[in-house]
Design a protein around this motif. Structure first.
Motif, PDB file in Angstrom:
ATOM      1  N   ARG A  19       0.845  -1.210   0.000  1.00 14.64           N
ATOM      2  CA  ARG A  19       0.000   0.000   0.000  1.00 14.64           C
ATOM      3  C   ARG A  19       0.879   1.259   0.000  1.00 14.64           C
ATOM      4  NH1 ARG A  19      -3.854  -3.178   3.004  1.00 14.64           N
ATOM      5  NH2 ARG A  19      -2.668  -2.948   4.920  1.00 14.64           N
ATOM      6  N   GLU A  20       1.944   1.200   0.798  1.00 15.57           N
ATOM      7  CA  GLU A  20       2.863   2.334   0.875  1.00 15.57           C
ATOM      8  C   GLU A  20       3.515   2.572  -0.497  1.00 15.57           C
ATOM      9  OE1 GLU A  20       4.870   1.518   4.546  1.00 15.57           O
ATOM     10  OE2 GLU A  20       5.979   3.413   4.410  1.00 15.57           O
ATOM     11  N   ASP A  22       2.302   1.832  -3.438  1.00 15.66           N
ATOM     12  CA  ASP A  22       1.306   2.413  -4.351  1.00 15.66           C
ATOM     13  C   ASP A  22       1.158   3.917  -4.112  1.00 15.66           C
ATOM     14  OD1 ASP A  22       0.788   0.054  -5.645  1.00 15.66           O
ATOM     15  OD2 ASP A  22      -0.914  -0.497  -4.366  1.00 15.66           O
ATOM     16  N   ARG A  23       1.247   4.295  -2.826  1.00 16.22           N
ATOM     17  CA  ARG A  23       1.166   5.713  -2.492  1.00 16.22           C
ATOM     18  C   ARG A  23       2.350   6.484  -3.079  1.00 16.22           C
ATOM     19  NH1 ARG A  23      -0.029   4.807   2.873  1.00 16.22           N
ATOM     20  NH2 ARG A  23       2.099   5.336   3.452  1.00 16.22           N
ATOM     21  N   ALA A  26       1.860   6.968  -6.814  1.00 18.14           N
ATOM     22  CA  ALA A  26       0.867   8.000  -7.123  1.00 18.14           C
ATOM     23  C   ALA A  26       1.486   9.393  -6.965  1.00 18.14           C
ATOM     24  CB  ALA A  26      -0.348   7.847  -6.207  1.00 18.14           C
ATOM     25  N   GLU A  27       2.290   9.563  -5.921  1.00 14.66           N
ATOM     26  CA  GLU A  27       2.939  10.859  -5.682  1.00 14.66           C
ATOM     27  C   GLU A  27       3.957  11.166  -6.795  1.00 14.66           C
ATOM     28  OE1 GLU A  27       2.392  13.348  -3.931  1.00 14.66           O
ATOM     29  OE2 GLU A  27       4.277  14.461  -4.105  1.00 14.66           O
ATOM     30  N   GLU A 103      10.773   5.957   0.544  1.00 18.25           N
ATOM     31  CA  GLU A 103      10.062   7.226   0.678  1.00 18.25           C
ATOM     32  C   GLU A 103      10.923   8.263   1.413  1.00 18.25           C
ATOM     33  OE1 GLU A 103       6.349   7.078   2.806  1.00 18.25           O
ATOM     34  OE2 GLU A 103       5.480   8.576   1.451  1.00 18.25           O
ATOM     35  N   GLY A 134       8.007   0.994  -4.608  1.00 20.55           N
ATOM     36  CA  GLY A 134       7.259   2.116  -5.151  1.00 20.55           C
ATOM     37  C   GLY A 134       7.794   2.542  -6.513  1.00 20.55           C
TER      38      GLY A 134
END
Lengths: 225, 114
Positions: A19-20, A22-23, A26-27, A103, A134
């Motif tokens: 999930r992280e 995917d975030r 998106a960013e 991140e 990511g």
């Protein structure tokens, strides 16, 4: 004492990480920044290949590099010499990067004004494959001296990668390395895998790889969300 | 040593679930490991013992491991077989067109807590 209760979770332990990841994607999409996760064994020529790639693309793309290592900054110093923005990430003993660490690295690097960020993952064919960072695309390098049986021994990394770069083809005459066998074994695990045989040292084959990367970056950064 | 990373991820998920359910003490965590997940049980147990001590919620939590058998499906003859015993080549028809149906899971199954 309170009564013990059982809470059913029933999910992959990678679910939070995914999930992280995917975030992060998106960013990056919003920022129009392409993240490439580059994986390989230690000594496959990852840093040399990366330096060559930067040289070929740095006039057209704004590039940043994150060097992940257990503990040293040898690679980051080499990359810094190419003139692109780079940082060193220390995993503190861990053999891979996960989405959370990536991140933090992206924040430290500052990606808003970059077109392409390359994450040079820890040299290892097992663990980095399990954690989605990511990245938009995953690439791996296999070098000729490592042998053509690696897709059989480390199937997962060949499954998660979009690209396989076969490096050090200049030494092919000295090794029992069968390019056709690698293609066959790798495509058995992942029929969609793109394969680029190159020599980062002599430059042979590098054009096809950098052309592919340029095109991917262009598509990602141009497409509407 | 990806076991350490895996342990950190289990702890992170348990802490999230703990917060959602207002748990104060976790007594055990049950995970399911596929036979070919590539996780070494003893390594995982060692990392677990070391890592949980650094947390409040899980400091006395026991790690319970259930194994999921690995099963491969053969496209050549439409049957399944035991992965660990026979590997990638189908023992029934000799085909190499096979894929793993189950056995690479690393799942968090349940948490016992109060």
């Amino acid at each position: 004492m309170d009564k013990i209760r059982i809470i059913e979770v029933k999910e992959s332990i990678f679910a939070d990480n995914n999930r992280e990841a995917d975030r992060i994607r998106a960013e990056l999409k919003r920022q129009k920044t392409f993240l490439l996760n580059l994986m390989s064994s230690p000594g496959s020529g990852k840093t040399t290949l990366l330096m060559r790639t930067i040289e070929a693309l740095k006039d057209e793309l704004r590039i940043g590099v994150m060097e992940a290592d257990i503990d040293s900054s040898v690679d980051a110093e080499k990359i810094a010499a190419t003139g692109v923005r780079s940082i060193q990430l220390h995993t503190g003993g861990m053999c891979h990067l996960d989405a959370g660490m990536t991140e933090q690295g992206l924040k430290e690097l500052g990606t808003e004004d970059l077109d392409l960020v390359v994450l040079e993952n820890v040299g290892n064919l097992v663990c980095p494959a399990e954690f989605d960072t990511g990245a938009v695309k995953n690439a791996m390098i296999l070098s000729v001296p490592e042998g053509h049986d690696k897709p059989l021994k480390y199937p997962l990394i060949f499954t998660v990668c979009d690209v396989l770069i076969i490096n050090k083809i200049d030494v092919l005459p000295y090794f029992d390395f069968d390019l056709d066998k690698v293609r066959e074994y790798a495509h058995m695990r992942n029929p969609k895998l793109k394969i680029f045989p190159v020599s980062a040292k002599t430059g042979e084959g590098m054009r096809a790889w950098t052309d592919w990367l340029r095109q991917q970056v262009g598509e990602w950064n141009r497409e509407e969300i | 040593m990806h076991e350490l990373g895996i342990v950190f991820h289990i702890i992170k998920t348990v802490e999230r679930v703990g917060e959602e359910n207002q748990l104060s003490t976790v007594s055990s965590v049950t995970i399911q490991l596929g036979e070919v997940s590539g996780v070494v049980h003893t390594e995982l147990a060692d990392c677990w013992k070391w890592a949980v001590k650094k947390t409040e919620l899980l400091k006395n939590a026991e790690l319970l491991i259930e194994t999921i058998p690995a099963v491969t499906f053969c496209e050549g003859c439409d049957t399944t077989y035991e992965t660990v015993r026979h590997g990638r080549i189908c023992p029934h028809c000799g085909s190499g067109h096979t894929y793993l149906v189950q056995g690479n899971e690393i799942n968090l199954k349940e948490i016992a807590a109060c």
